[in-house]
Design a protein around this motif. Structure first.
Motif, PDB file in Angstrom:
ATOM      1  N   GLU A   1       0.854  -1.191   0.000  1.00  0.00           N
ATOM      2  CA  GLU A   1       0.000   0.000   0.000  1.00  0.00           C
ATOM      3  C   GLU A   1       0.888   1.238   0.000  1.00  0.00           C
ATOM      4  N   PRO A   2       0.516   2.284  -0.763  1.00  0.00           N
ATOM      5  CA  PRO A   2       1.347   3.486  -0.791  1.00  0.00           C
ATOM      6  C   PRO A   2       1.473   4.096   0.603  1.00  0.00           C
ATOM      7  N   LEU A   3       2.608   4.732   0.831  1.00  0.00           N
ATOM      8  CA  LEU A   3       2.821   5.387   2.122  1.00  0.00           C
ATOM      9  C   LEU A   3       1.798   6.498   2.296  1.00  0.00           C
ATOM     10  N   PRO A   4       1.304   6.679   3.515  1.00  0.00           N
ATOM     11  CA  PRO A   4       0.352   7.775   3.727  1.00  0.00           C
ATOM     12  C   PRO A   4       1.043   9.133   3.616  1.00  0.00           C
ATOM     13  N   VAL A   5       0.233  10.132   3.437  1.00  0.00           N
ATOM     14  CA  VAL A   5       0.714  11.505   3.457  1.00  0.00           C
ATOM     15  C   VAL A   5       0.764  11.941   4.917  1.00  0.00           C
ATOM     16  N   GLN A   6       1.881  12.534   5.300  1.00  0.00           N
ATOM     17  CA  GLN A   6       2.053  13.009   6.670  1.00  0.00           C
ATOM     18  C   GLN A   6       1.936  14.532   6.674  1.00  0.00           C
ATOM     19  N   VAL A   7       1.056  15.031   7.522  1.00  0.00           N
ATOM     20  CA  VAL A   7       0.889  16.473   7.684  1.00  0.00           C
ATOM     21  C   VAL A   7       1.365  16.824   9.088  1.00  0.00           C
ATOM     22  N   SER A   8       2.472  17.558   9.158  1.00  0.00           N
ATOM     23  CA  SER A   8       3.010  18.014  10.445  1.00  0.00           C
ATOM     24  C   SER A   8       2.633  19.474  10.623  1.00  0.00           C
ATOM     25  N   VAL A   9       2.117  19.801  11.788  1.00  0.00           N
ATOM     26  CA  VAL A   9       1.725  21.180  12.089  1.00  0.00           C
ATOM     27  C   VAL A   9       2.416  21.592  13.380  1.00  0.00           C
TER      28      VAL A   9
ATOM     29  N   ILE B   1       3.464  24.421   8.559  1.00  0.00           N
ATOM     30  CA  ILE B   1       2.814  23.227   8.026  1.00  0.00           C
ATOM     31  C   ILE B   1       3.790  22.553   7.073  1.00  0.00           C
ATOM     32  N   HIS B   2       3.963  21.242   7.240  1.00  0.00           N
ATOM     33  CA  HIS B   2       4.853  20.472   6.386  1.00  0.00           C
ATOM     34  C   HIS B   2       4.106  19.235   5.909  1.00  0.00           C
ATOM     35  N   VAL B   3       3.995  19.089   4.597  1.00  0.00           N
ATOM     36  CA  VAL B   3       3.323  17.936   4.001  1.00  0.00           C
ATOM     37  C   VAL B   3       4.376  17.066   3.327  1.00  0.00           C
ATOM     38  N   SER B   4       4.393  15.764   3.658  1.00  0.00           N
ATOM     39  CA  SER B   4       5.383  14.862   3.079  1.00  0.00           C
ATOM     40  C   SER B   4       4.837  13.441   3.066  1.00  0.00           C
ATOM     41  N   ARG B   5       5.581  12.540   2.468  1.00  0.00           N
ATOM     42  CA  ARG B   5       5.246  11.120   2.551  1.00  0.00           C
ATOM     43  C   ARG B   5       5.732  10.626   3.897  1.00  0.00           C
ATOM     44  N   ALA B   6       4.932   9.811   4.566  1.00  0.00           N
ATOM     45  CA  ALA B   6       5.343   9.262   5.852  1.00  0.00           C
ATOM     46  C   ALA B   6       6.552   8.352   5.634  1.00  0.00           C
ATOM     47  N   SER B   7       7.429   8.329   6.589  1.00  0.00           N
ATOM     48  CA  SER B   7       8.631   7.501   6.517  1.00  0.00           C
ATOM     49  C   SER B   7       8.286   6.062   6.872  1.00  0.00           C
ATOM     50  N   THR B   8       9.048   5.119   6.331  1.00  0.00           N
ATOM     51  CA  THR B   8       8.826   3.720   6.675  1.00  0.00           C
ATOM     52  C   THR B   8       9.644   3.322   7.891  1.00  0.00           C
ATOM     53  N   GLN B   9      10.599   4.150   8.283  1.00  0.00           N
ATOM     54  CA  GLN B   9      11.439   3.797   9.434  1.00  0.00           C
ATOM     55  C   GLN B   9      11.163   4.741  10.580  1.00  0.00           C
TER      56      GLN B   9
END
Length: 154
Positions: free
Chosen positions: A3-11, A131-139
């Motif tokens: 499954e694709p990595l989720p989008v991570q939204v850091s605020v 606000i930072h939008v990125s792909r969630a890390s796998t590690q």
């Protein structure tokens, strides 16, 4: 297939200035301060800052992380709702402004931004967030990707 990595939204909620006073001073009988906290909501996920007592210029420096499934990110509007509230020990908390942020603008070279947001539905008040939008890390790194509520004081 994975499954694709989720989008991570850091605020990161840094601070607010010039908030509306909503608590009445018992001597003057006029509003003189508030006990603000911020409610953050994205889809069904919600977080809130700590309450800052008797101030109209709260300083938080608190970080929150939301994870959004790839298909949800692609197919639905992603709006971060921010509600500035005044904590009341007795009775209901008072709303002292809000603002909605369209997160789809934080893609590509605009993936991270610090900005002052004007509170709406109130005569005054501004909120500084990053606000930072990125792909969630796998590690695992510093515990930011663990399930459950995430608060990190920065």
């Amino acid at each position: 297939p994975a499954e694709p990595l989720p989008v991570q939204v850091s605020v990161i909620v840094h601070r607010a200035v010039d908030l509306k006073a909503s608590d009445v001073n018992l001597l003057s009988l006029k509003p003189s301060s508030s006990d603000p906290f911020l409610k953050l909501q994205l889809n069904a996920q919600a977080h809130r800052t700590t309450v800052k007592s008797k101030t109209l210029q709260p300083l938080w420096e608190e970080k929150f992380v939301f994870l959004v499934k790839e298909d949800t990110w692609r197919t639905r509007p992603q709006r971060l709702n921010l509600q500035m509230m005044d904590y009341d020990a007795v009775g209901a908390n008072d709303k002292i402004g809000d603002v909605t942020v369209d997160l789809k603008q934080y893609l590509g070279e605009h993936a991270i931004a610090s900005e002052w947001l004007e509170l709406q539905n109130v005569s005054r008040g501004r909120l500084l967030v990053t606000i930072h939008v990125s792909r969630a890390s796998t590690q695992e790194d510093d515990g930011e990707h663990v399930a459950g509520p995430r608060i990190k004081h920065v």
